[in-house]
Design a protein around this motif. Structure first.
Motif, PDB file in Angstrom:
ATOM      1  N   ASP A   1       0.674  -1.076  -0.279  1.00 33.93           N
ATOM      2  CA  ASP A   1      -0.310   0.252   0.281  1.00 33.93           C
ATOM      3  C   ASP A   1       0.901   1.513  -0.128  1.00 33.93           C
ATOM      4  OD1 ASP A   1      -2.296  -1.800  -0.031  1.00 33.93           O
ATOM      5  OD2 ASP A   1      -1.911  -1.965   2.894  1.00 33.93           O
ATOM      6  N   ALA A   2       2.536   1.086   0.011  1.00 34.00           N
ATOM      7  CA  ALA A   2       3.135   2.333   0.247  1.00 34.00           C
ATOM      8  C   ALA A   2       3.183   2.925  -0.919  1.00 34.00           C
ATOM      9  CB  ALA A   2       3.864   1.860   1.541  1.00 34.00           C
ATOM     10  N   ASP A   3       3.574   2.447  -1.512  1.00 39.76           N
ATOM     11  CA  ASP A   3       3.849   2.983  -2.922  1.00 39.76           C
ATOM     12  C   ASP A   3       2.532   3.780  -3.400  1.00 39.76           C
ATOM     13  OD1 ASP A   3       6.116   1.841  -2.685  1.00 39.76           O
ATOM     14  OD2 ASP A   3       5.879  -0.041  -4.251  1.00 39.76           O
ATOM     15  N   SER A   4       1.623   3.790  -3.382  1.00 37.14           N
ATOM     16  CA  SER A   4       0.355   4.319  -4.183  1.00 37.14           C
ATOM     17  C   SER A   4       0.470   5.318  -3.258  1.00 37.14           C
ATOM     18  CB  SER A   4      -0.690   4.006  -4.058  1.00 37.14           C
ATOM     19  OG  SER A   4      -1.147   2.787  -3.389  1.00 37.14           O
ATOM     20  N   LEU A   5       0.618   5.867  -1.652  1.00 38.84           N
ATOM     21  CA  LEU A   5       0.581   6.847  -0.939  1.00 38.84           C
ATOM     22  C   LEU A   5       1.914   7.604  -0.902  1.00 38.84           C
ATOM     23  CD1 LEU A   5      -0.673   7.822   1.506  1.00 38.84           C
ATOM     24  CD2 LEU A   5       0.003   6.422   3.080  1.00 38.84           C
ATOM     25  N   ILE A   6       2.861   7.068  -1.532  1.00 36.62           N
ATOM     26  CA  ILE A   6       4.187   7.888  -1.324  1.00 36.62           C
ATOM     27  C   ILE A   6       4.169   8.269  -2.738  1.00 36.62           C
ATOM     28  CG2 ILE A   6       6.429   8.288  -2.509  1.00 36.62           C
ATOM     29  CD1 ILE A   6       6.741   5.507  -0.733  1.00 36.62           C
ATOM     30  N   ASP A   7       3.415   7.822  -3.998  1.00 39.14           N
ATOM     31  CA  ASP A   7       2.725   8.947  -5.997  1.00 39.14           C
ATOM     32  C   ASP A   7       1.747   9.715  -5.044  1.00 39.14           C
ATOM     33  OD1 ASP A   7       4.761   6.823  -6.345  1.00 39.14           O
ATOM     34  OD2 ASP A   7       2.660   5.805  -6.878  1.00 39.14           O
ATOM     35  N   SER A   8       1.284   9.948  -4.251  1.00 37.13           N
ATOM     36  CA  SER A   8      -0.039  10.613  -3.410  1.00 37.13           C
ATOM     37  C   SER A   8       0.690  11.938  -3.115  1.00 37.13           C
ATOM     38  CB  SER A   8      -1.299   9.876  -3.348  1.00 37.13           C
ATOM     39  OG  SER A   8      -1.117   9.491  -1.755  1.00 37.13           O
ATOM     40  N   PHE A   9       1.426  11.687  -2.369  1.00 40.95           N
ATOM     41  CA  PHE A   9       2.453  12.722  -2.000  1.00 40.95           C
ATOM     42  C   PHE A   9       3.298  13.586  -2.651  1.00 40.95           C
ATOM     43  CE2 PHE A   9       1.628  10.214   2.077  1.00 40.95           C
ATOM     44  CZ  PHE A   9       0.868  11.514   3.071  1.00 40.95           C
TER      45      PHE A   9
ATOM     46  N   CYS B   1       0.027  -5.398  13.640  1.00 39.16           N
ATOM     47  CA  CYS B   1      -0.831  -4.943  13.483  1.00 39.16           C
ATOM     48  C   CYS B   1      -0.763  -3.988  11.882  1.00 39.16           C
ATOM     49  CB  CYS B   1      -1.879  -3.840  14.229  1.00 39.16           C
ATOM     50  SG  CYS B   1      -0.916  -2.467  14.300  1.00 39.16           S
ATOM     51  N   HIS B   2       0.987  -3.661  11.524  1.00 38.08           N
ATOM     52  CA  HIS B   2       0.523  -3.582  10.717  1.00 38.08           C
ATOM     53  C   HIS B   2       2.534  -3.195  10.266  1.00 38.08           C
ATOM     54  CE1 HIS B   2       1.404   0.375  12.998  1.00 38.08           C
ATOM     55  NE2 HIS B   2       2.625   0.372  12.477  1.00 38.08           N
ATOM     56  N   ASP B   3       2.701  -3.207   8.982  1.00 35.67           N
ATOM     57  CA  ASP B   3       4.117  -3.450   8.352  1.00 35.67           C
ATOM     58  C   ASP B   3       4.905  -1.752   8.498  1.00 35.67           C
ATOM     59  OD1 ASP B   3       3.299  -5.891   7.703  1.00 35.67           O
ATOM     60  OD2 ASP B   3       3.570  -5.126   5.164  1.00 35.67           O
ATOM     61  N   GLY B   4       4.530  -1.045   8.151  1.00 37.21           N
ATOM     62  CA  GLY B   4       5.249   0.238   8.281  1.00 37.21           C
ATOM     63  C   GLY B   4       4.279   1.752   8.081  1.00 37.21           C
ATOM     64  N   HIS B   5       5.349   2.748   7.763  1.00 41.40           N
ATOM     65  CA  HIS B   5       4.925   4.231   7.826  1.00 41.40           C
ATOM     66  C   HIS B   5       5.529   4.367   6.984  1.00 41.40           C
ATOM     67  CE1 HIS B   5       4.405   4.040  12.723  1.00 41.40           C
ATOM     68  NE2 HIS B   5       4.463   3.062  12.181  1.00 41.40           N
ATOM     69  N   VAL B   6       4.301   5.394   6.173  1.00 35.55           N
ATOM     70  CA  VAL B   6       4.679   6.333   5.145  1.00 35.55           C
ATOM     71  C   VAL B   6       4.801   7.768   5.453  1.00 35.55           C
ATOM     72  CG1 VAL B   6       3.986   8.033   2.514  1.00 35.55           C
ATOM     73  CG2 VAL B   6       4.011   5.132   2.935  1.00 35.55           C
ATOM     74  N   LEU B   7       6.234   8.224   5.412  1.00 32.41           N
ATOM     75  CA  LEU B   7       5.896   9.717   6.259  1.00 32.41           C
ATOM     76  C   LEU B   7       6.941  10.705   5.149  1.00 32.41           C
ATOM     77  CD1 LEU B   7       6.701   8.134   8.860  1.00 32.41           C
ATOM     78  CD2 LEU B   7       8.207   9.956   9.543  1.00 32.41           C
ATOM     79  N   ALA B   8       6.177  11.747   4.949  1.00 27.80           N
ATOM     80  CA  ALA B   8       5.814  12.945   4.506  1.00 27.80           C
ATOM     81  C   ALA B   8       6.654  14.329   5.236  1.00 27.80           C
ATOM     82  CB  ALA B   8       4.657  13.058   3.340  1.00 27.80           C
ATOM     83  N   ARG B   9       6.694  15.044   4.063  1.00 36.15           N
ATOM     84  CA  ARG B   9       7.192  15.995   4.289  1.00 36.15           C
ATOM     85  C   ARG B   9       6.801  17.110   3.429  1.00 36.15           C
ATOM     86  NH1 ARG B   9      12.192  18.622   3.398  1.00 36.15           N
ATOM     87  NH2 ARG B   9      12.881  20.021   4.560  1.00 36.15           N
ATOM     88  N   ARG B  10       6.617  18.337   3.749  1.00 37.06           N
ATOM     89  CA  ARG B  10       5.956  19.896   2.898  1.00 37.06           C
ATOM     90  C   ARG B  10       7.522  20.110   2.470  1.00 37.06           C
ATOM     91  NH1 ARG B  10       5.942  24.462   5.276  1.00 37.06           N
ATOM     92  NH2 ARG B  10       5.442  23.782   7.091  1.00 37.06           N
TER      93      ARG B  10
END
Length: 247
Positions: free
Chosen positions: A211-219, A235-244
């Protein structure tokens, strides 16, 4: 909850942070240098890191790059033992990680107090954890727990031989997540926080790595930088962090 990067996004929005200095403190013999070296070595694989203190004997830091970690330049400092190391730093760290074992965990309250006085974010890392001490850890009233590491004889052997240990079934990236932005948000709210300037960095849990790649693309599509970080949660594999990014 971390305030350092949130404050940069809200109060000091005109100057985005591009560096992050994390420090490891603790009593003698708790494995402080071990955990600092593990984190520094992982950062070296992702981007590059400056390493200060004894951990620098185990990890050859290199000029900090910014690929794979949101454009952040990292410094990892392995501080001398004792709480006073927090206030003695020539450069105030952004986040302090207090390393303790189940036997020394009560001493971390003194570290937390000094960190609060110095206005530095403070988290607990428990080393040499055993399942028999879980209840003790859950009832402990002290620094917020960032991560724990199971007792492992191979870790002690690696340090004795002057090399960084290998943790095949665990990651240290949860420590990086806590330093960057511990508060989790949903994807929509996270994007809104970046767009409105309320946050400089956001943190979204992803149930599956796929699920991470599509979320990274959206940012990234709207001009922000984003990266995936693993964690040890069941309960989950990891995190996507985004920076403005500055416009």
């Amino acid at each position: 909850m971390s305030t350092k990067l949130t404050e940069i996004g809200v109060v000091e929005d005109e100057r985005e942070s591009e560096t992050l200095h994390i420090a490891f403190v603790g009593d003698p013999g708790v494995g402080k240098t071990t955990l600092a070296a593990l984190v520094a070595a992982r950062l070296n694989e992702r981007t590059g890191v400056r390493v200060a203190g004894e951990a620098g004997q185990l990890v050859d830091g290199r000029d900090a790059g910014t690929d794979g970690t949101l454009g952040i330049e990292w410094t990892v400092e392995d501080c001398p033992s004792g709480p006073e190391a927090i206030g003695a730093r020539a450069e105030r760290p952004d986040t302090v990680f207090v390393v303790a074992t189940p036997e020394t965990i009560e001493t971390t309250v003194a570290y937390e107090r000094l960190a609060r006085e110095c206005e530095v974010d403070c988290y607990l890392l428990v080393n040499r954890f055993r399942e028999s001490t879980r209840a003790q850890l859950q009832s402990f009233d002290g620094p917020e727990l960032a991560e724990y590491f199971y007792y492992d004889e191979d870790v002690s052997s690696a340090i004795a031989e002057g090399r960084v240990p290998v943790l095949p079934n665990r990651t240290v990236e949860a420590i990086l997540v806590e330093a960057l932005q511990p508060e989790r948000q949903g994807p929509k709210r996270a994007l809104e926080g970046l767009e409105r300037g309320g946050r400089s960095i956001v943190n979204v849990e992803v149930e599956k790595r796929d699920d991470a790649d599509s979320l990274i693309d959206s940012f990234e599509t709207v001009g922000h930088s984003a990266a995936y970080f693993e964690c040890n949660c069941r309960c989950h594999d990891g995190h996507v962090l985004a920076r403005r990014q500055s416009n």
